[in-house]
Design an enzyme around this catalytic site. Structure first.
Site, short mmCIF file in Angstrom:
data_model
loop_
_atom_site.label_atom_id
_atom_site.label_comp_id
_atom_site.label_asym_id
_atom_site.label_seq_id
_atom_site.Cartn_x
_atom_site.Cartn_y
_atom_site.Cartn_z
N ARG A 1 0.78 -1.37 0.00
CA ARG A 1 0.22 -0.10 0.03
C ARG A 1 0.73 1.30 0.05
NH1 ARG A 1 -0.90 2.10 5.49
NH2 ARG A 1 -3.05 2.72 4.96
N TRP B 1 12.20 7.48 6.15
CA TRP B 1 13.26 6.68 7.07
C TRP B 1 13.52 5.25 6.22
CZ3 TRP B 1 13.44 3.68 12.04
CH2 TRP B 1 12.34 2.85 12.30
N ASP B 2 12.39 4.70 5.75
CA ASP B 2 12.34 3.39 4.90
C ASP B 2 13.53 3.40 4.01
OD1 ASP B 2 9.27 1.82 4.81
OD2 ASP B 2 9.67 3.99 5.82
N ASN C 1 7.29 12.84 6.06
CA ASN C 1 7.12 11.53 6.25
C ASN C 1 7.22 10.74 5.00
OD1 ASN C 1 4.75 9.89 8.41
ND2 ASN C 1 5.75 8.89 6.89
N ARG D 1 4.67 16.56 9.13
CA ARG D 1 5.72 15.76 9.97
C ARG D 1 6.97 15.20 9.10
NH1 ARG D 1 1.00 12.54 9.93
NH2 ARG D 1 1.18 10.35 8.86
N SER D 2 7.80 14.89 9.86
CA SER D 2 8.94 14.09 9.18
C SER D 2 8.81 12.67 9.67
CB SER D 2 10.15 14.87 9.43
OG SER D 2 11.16 14.53 8.66
N ARG E 1 -5.83 11.95 10.69
CA ARG E 1 -4.97 11.47 9.67
C ARG E 1 -5.65 11.04 8.64
NH1 ARG E 1 -1.58 6.58 11.49
NH2 ARG E 1 -3.62 6.35 12.82
N ASP F 1 4.66 3.44 14.67
CA ASP F 1 3.00 3.55 15.00
C ASP F 1 2.56 2.18 14.72
OD1 ASP F 1 4.15 4.04 12.26
OD2 ASP F 1 2.44 4.95 11.55
N GLU G 1 6.98 -6.77 5.39
CA GLU G 1 7.59 -5.65 6.01
C GLU G 1 8.18 -6.17 7.58
OE1 GLU G 1 4.93 -2.77 7.02
OE2 GLU G 1 3.29 -4.13 7.31
#
Length: 554
Positions: free
Chosen positions: A147, A154-155, A191, A200-201, A272, A306, A490
């Site tokens: 998705r 960061w991935d 992000n 956000r980051s 969100r 998260d 993942e």
């Protein structure tokens, strides 16, 4: 930004950083998010659950201009869910469900399979459609998979660990240039490349990606990207100037002794877009003011964890989430690494005042981490609850980040290694936390980036046996699942060895950071991988073997 080399240069440089931070909003104006753009239409679609995943409509591409679609919606006012679905189908292109079918028949050895996956995860530069939530991406990039159709911050570092080892230095350079461009455009790296991620980051690993471009001497690359590194640092430090002790502003917390540390924090306080239904439902089951709850959820999303018991006031229940009240050990470790990297880049450019400033900032942060986060009795680094003035005393894999960046000394590293063996080491690798809450960033789940941080940190701090043990257990988990399922995912259940569950969405296949970390560990520990598909093919990589990670201070 160049700093003065004359008297008072350090003070001048710090004021310049604060000034740069204060004007961060002068960057490109953030385009509207889907919830802002589509208003009642967005709320109706999400509440009707036309799609199982809240992210689906948030990623839809309009077929006409937003004004035209909204006018049609006001005029037609679909009477029921079927009419609403017909309206959406007529006016939007809806992203399809990712194909997760594993290849039939014989498969390649795992390391060769990973090398062959990169072209499938590479996306070209992309220009967004009007009204789409996608941001313009001016460079080739790797997406995680499933998705997650867009670039994530960061991935990308963990994916690039495999990309550079497979000889694709040009792709790594494109991505680093692209991230520097995002900083120039927005003042920070979001992000992900969606409008709804701009507030956000994510964990600040840009400096680690920069270091991959010059593995033998990362300072060369730091010097080349110094303006981008300084600008990102300024964004994280906005609000520091004049902040009183015991108070916080944006991402910055002034501790009781005057030290500056950082927290995760999102600029918005509404549901969100990508998890709208989930956030609204949680707020309905909570007695807390919704805006407070929404900001805490968003801030946890910035952490990358998260969600996790790390952020819960009671250690178990998501409704008690208090991310902004916590000074996280991993975030501050990475910012220490960034300060060290910037100092090295300044030194390489012979900008001595700048080098001194960031060396001083790093030393101050290291001292603060040691003061507020190291727990002598429990032999670990804890997050700190700055409002209650106490450590959270919730052990997690974040305790290994100070080893990864060089904050921990060898004595502390040995103590942490003992704690990890007793409480976090599982049959399948390094556990995320010690408690099972049903959240995806809790026990028994294991994640590739945390395995890498642990292995590199332990190896660098004279704990090679535990580093190898974690690496081998992880490779066995991934290898057994690959033999059975013919794909990588993942996250993994480290008790059963199966793909993991939990979280807000189904398990995702792909998966960029699992590919990158597994490739790097197979290269560094080839004998562990004998039952997991073997080490990389000699012809698949043009780089040199390097058992450390460029950009991680040692």
């Amino acid at each position: 930004m160049r700093v003065s080399r004359r008297g008072g240069g350090v003070r001048t440089a710090w004021l310049a950083i604060c000034l740069l931070a204060s004007i961060g909003l002068a960057h490109a104006e953030a385009p509207p998010t889907p919830s802002t753009l589509w208003k009642d239409l967005f709320v109706r679609v999400e509440n009707a659950r036309l799609y199982p995943d809240s992210k689906t409509f948030a990623d839809a591409i309009p077929k006409q201009t937003p004004g035209s679609i909204l006018a049609d919606f006001d005029r037609e006012r679909p009477a029921d869910d079927k009419a609403l679905a017909d309206f959406v189908a007529a006016h939007f292109d809806i992203p399809g469900t990712p194909d997760t079918t594993a290849p039939a028949g014989p498969t390649l050895p795992l390391r060769r399979h990973i090398s062959a996956l990169w072209p499938q995860l590479v996306r070209p530069a992309q220009e967004s459609s009007p009204g789409s939530s996608a941001l313009d991406v001016d460079f080739r990039h790797i997406v995680p998979g499933g998705r997650f159709r867009e670039l994530y911050y960061w991935d990308s570092y963990f994916s690039l660990l495999g990309v550079v080892r497979d000889g694709h230095a040009d792709l790594a350079k494109d991505m680093v240039d692209g991230f520097a461009g995002l900083i120039a455009r927005y003042g920070h790296i979001p992000n992900g490349t969606r409008t709804y991620y701009l507030s956000r980051s994510q964990p600040p690993v840009f400096y680690l990606m920069v270091g991959l471009l010059s593995p033998r001497d990362p300072a060369v690359a730091y010097a080349r990207y110094l303006p981008a590194l300084q600008a990102e640092y300024a964004w994280w430090m906005r609000g520091a100037e004049g902040l009183r002790r015991g108070h916080a502003a944006r991402h910055v917390v002034r501790m009781q002794d005057g030290a500056l540390l950082n927290r995760y924090w999102d600029a918005d306080d509404h549901p969100r877009d990508e998890s709208y239904v989930e956030d609204v439902a949680l707020a309905a089951h909570s007695s807390r003011p919704p805006k407070i709850l929404y900001r805490e959820l968003r801030s946890a999303a910035e952490s990358g964890w998260d969600f996790s018991s790390r952020w819960f006031a009671d250690g178990h229940d998501l409704t008690t989430i208090e991310t902004t009240a916590i000074v996280p050990v991993d975030l501050n470790s990475l910012l220490y690494g960034m300060e060290r990297a910037i100092a090295d880049g300044c030194r390489h450019r012979r900008e001595q005042a700048c080098a001194h400033l960031y060396t001083q900032r790093a030393a101050q942060r290291r001292a603060a981490i040691q003061t507020w986060m190291w727990n002598t009795g429990d032999h670990c680094f804890y997050d700190y609850q700055w409002r209650k003035h106490e450590p959270t005393q919730r052990l997690s894999a974040a305790t290994l980040f100070p080893l990864f960046v060089g904050v921990a000394d060898t004595r502390q590293a040995a103590a942490v290694a003992g704690t990890v063996r007793r409480s976090l080491l599982m049959p399948g690798g390094l556990a995320t936390t010690t408690v099972a809450t049903g959240q995806q960033w809790d026990r028994p789940n294991g994640w590739a980036p945390l395995q890498w941080i642990a292995v590199v940190g332990l190896r660098a701090r004279q704990q090679p046996d535990l580093a190898r043990d974690i690496a081998c257990r992880w490779l066995a988990t991934v290898g057994r699942n690959y033999e059975r399922e013919h794909k990588l995912v993942e996250k993994y259940n480290l008790e059963s060895g199966a793909p993991a569950g939990g979280g807000e969405y189904p398990l995702q296949d792909g998966f960029g950071w699992t590919n990158g970390v597994t490739a790097a560990l197979l290269d560094d520990y080839p004998h562990c991988g004998s039952s997991a598909g073997g080490a990389r093919p000699p012809a698949s990589r043009t780089g040199d073997a390097n058992s450390s990670t460029p950009g991680a201070p040692t």
